[in-house]
Design a protein around this motif. Structure first.
Motif, PDB file in Angstrom:
ATOM      1  N   VAL A 126       5.636  -8.577  -7.803  1.00 27.94           N
ATOM      2  CA  VAL A 126       6.403  -8.348  -6.578  1.00 27.94           C
ATOM      3  C   VAL A 126       5.764  -7.173  -5.849  1.00 27.94           C
ATOM      4  N   LEU A 127       5.069  -7.468  -4.787  1.00 24.47           N
ATOM      5  CA  LEU A 127       4.370  -6.454  -4.006  1.00 24.47           C
ATOM      6  C   LEU A 127       5.239  -6.058  -2.816  1.00 24.47           C
ATOM      7  N   SER A 128       4.646  -5.876  -1.660  1.00 14.01           N
ATOM      8  CA  SER A 128       5.384  -5.434  -0.479  1.00 14.01           C
ATOM      9  C   SER A 128       4.465  -5.561   0.719  1.00 14.01           C
ATOM     10  N   VAL A 129       5.053  -5.676   1.896  1.00 14.44           N
ATOM     11  CA  VAL A 129       4.229  -5.586   3.102  1.00 14.44           C
ATOM     12  C   VAL A 129       3.544  -4.225   3.162  1.00 14.44           C
ATOM     13  N   LEU A 130       4.122  -3.220   2.472  1.00 19.03           N
ATOM     14  CA  LEU A 130       3.535  -1.880   2.474  1.00 19.03           C
ATOM     15  C   LEU A 130       2.312  -1.775   1.562  1.00 19.03           C
ATOM     16  N   PHE A 135       3.206   3.906   6.104  1.00 18.35           N
ATOM     17  CA  PHE A 135       3.892   4.822   6.995  1.00 18.35           C
ATOM     18  C   PHE A 135       3.949   6.195   6.338  1.00 18.35           C
ATOM     19  N   ALA A 136       3.916   7.223   7.143  1.00 18.86           N
ATOM     20  CA  ALA A 136       3.822   8.585   6.614  1.00 18.86           C
ATOM     21  C   ALA A 136       4.968   8.931   5.677  1.00 18.86           C
ATOM     22  N   ASN A 137       6.174   8.463   5.991  1.00 23.09           N
ATOM     23  CA  ASN A 137       7.330   8.852   5.168  1.00 23.09           C
ATOM     24  C   ASN A 137       7.474   8.009   3.903  1.00 23.09           C
ATOM     25  N   ALA A 138       6.548   7.096   3.684  1.00 25.74           N
ATOM     26  CA  ALA A 138       6.555   6.297   2.452  1.00 25.74           C
ATOM     27  C   ALA A 138       5.139   6.206   1.902  1.00 25.74           C
ATOM     28  N   GLY A 139       4.403   7.280   2.051  1.00 23.61           N
ATOM     29  CA  GLY A 139       2.997   7.263   1.667  1.00 23.61           C
ATOM     30  C   GLY A 139       2.768   6.981   0.198  1.00 23.61           C
ATOM     31  N   ALA A 140       3.584   7.583  -0.662  1.00 19.46           N
ATOM     32  CA  ALA A 140       3.407   7.380  -2.101  1.00 19.46           C
ATOM     33  C   ALA A 140       3.692   5.935  -2.487  1.00 19.46           C
ATOM     34  N   TYR A 141       4.745   5.381  -1.926  1.00 18.29           N
ATOM     35  CA  TYR A 141       5.104   3.989  -2.235  1.00 18.29           C
ATOM     36  C   TYR A 141       4.007   3.044  -1.767  1.00 18.29           C
ATOM     37  N   GLY A 142       3.546   3.244  -0.537  1.00 14.55           N
ATOM     38  CA  GLY A 142       2.509   2.369  -0.002  1.00 14.55           C
ATOM     39  C   GLY A 142       1.220   2.460  -0.791  1.00 14.55           C
ATOM     40  N   ALA A 143       0.843   3.668  -1.181  1.00 17.54           N
ATOM     41  CA  ALA A 143      -0.374   3.843  -1.976  1.00 17.54           C
ATOM     42  C   ALA A 143      -0.248   3.123  -3.312  1.00 17.54           C
ATOM     43  N   ALA A 144       0.907   3.240  -3.938  1.00 17.04           N
ATOM     44  CA  ALA A 144       1.117   2.591  -5.237  1.00 17.04           C
ATOM     45  C   ALA A 144       1.118   1.075  -5.099  1.00 17.04           C
TER      46      ALA A 144
END
Length: 232
Positions: A126-130, A135-144
């Motif tokens: 289960v991935l994500s569009v991110l 986005f800057a306020n979800a940088g850690a989530y998007g990187a992961a």
């Protein structure tokens, strides 16, 4: 793969999207193990609760001993700390990577031999569009999630020759606890669960579940300007 008669393990199945995935698989005739850090929080009738912390190798190994008949692994467990990469707590950035990347990699490394031993099957991450845009306020989530997407692509190539299909689900915000802070449009997690299981049954490698994910995927071909129009 045929869902009816399959045996699935869904991580993070005690609530949110994971619970919807477990319910959908159960409704289609699968035997379902529901992984959760606290199995007492699993309240879905018909599933077998399994104590599972994907960041703990001993817990993952114990789950594999218990769920030795699995041929469908759904890597759904995750967190969102809302940490930005520039000023956020570095320990929280590491926690996101430990969960989404290393935790899910540990699950695949442990359960791939189990699935092979059961005649092959499928792994759904289960991935994500991110994983495609950030986005800057979800940088850690998007990187992961980006790291998990790269992992999904690499493992897909490695495991194909062993009879395991590796699929990735890309989806935007869903109406779950993780997205309670989101005021914009959110998908119905039950509907996304149906689409995800449809994709697994159709042997899809990539399941793009909503309009925002389709739009972002199309934007990848047009580079930074298309994905980040706010940049000067």
């Amino acid at each position: 793969m045929k869902i009816a008669g399959s045996t699935a393990l869904v991580t993070g199945a005690n609530r949110g999207f994971g619970r919807h995935l477990a319910a959908e698989l159960l409704a289609r005739g699968a035997t379902v193990y529901a992984g959760a850090r606290d199995p007492d929080t699993v309240d879905l009738p018909g599933v077998t609760p399994v104590r599972l912390d994907i960041t703990d190798p001993a817990s993952v190994a114990a789950a594999a001993e218990l769920a030795g008949d699995v041929n469908l692994l759904v890597n759904n467990a995750g967190i969102s700390t809302g940490t930005d990469l520039l000023d956020g707590d570095l320990d929280l950035v590491r926690l996101e990577l430990e969960t989404h990347y290393f935790g899910n990699l540990s699950m695949v490394r442990t359960f791939a031999p189990v699935i092979v031993g059961n005649g092959g099957g499928t792994i759904l991450n289960v991935l994500s569009v991110l994983s495609w845009v950030n986005f800057a306020n979800a940088g850690a989530y998007g990187a992961a999630k980006s790291a998990e997407w790269a992992m999904t692509n690499a493992l897909r190539l490695q495991l194909a020759e062993r009879g395991i299909r590796v699929a990735g689900l890309h989806v935007g915000y869903m109406d779950t606890d993780m997205a309670t802070h989101v005021t914009g449009p959110k998908s119905d997690p039950a509907a996304i669960a149906r689409l995800a299981v449809d994709g697994v049954e159709a042997d899809a490698y990539e399941i793009v579940a909503d309009d925002v994910s389709r739009q972002v995927r199309a934007g990848l071909a047009h580079g930074v300007a298309a994905l980040y129009p706010q940049l000067p």
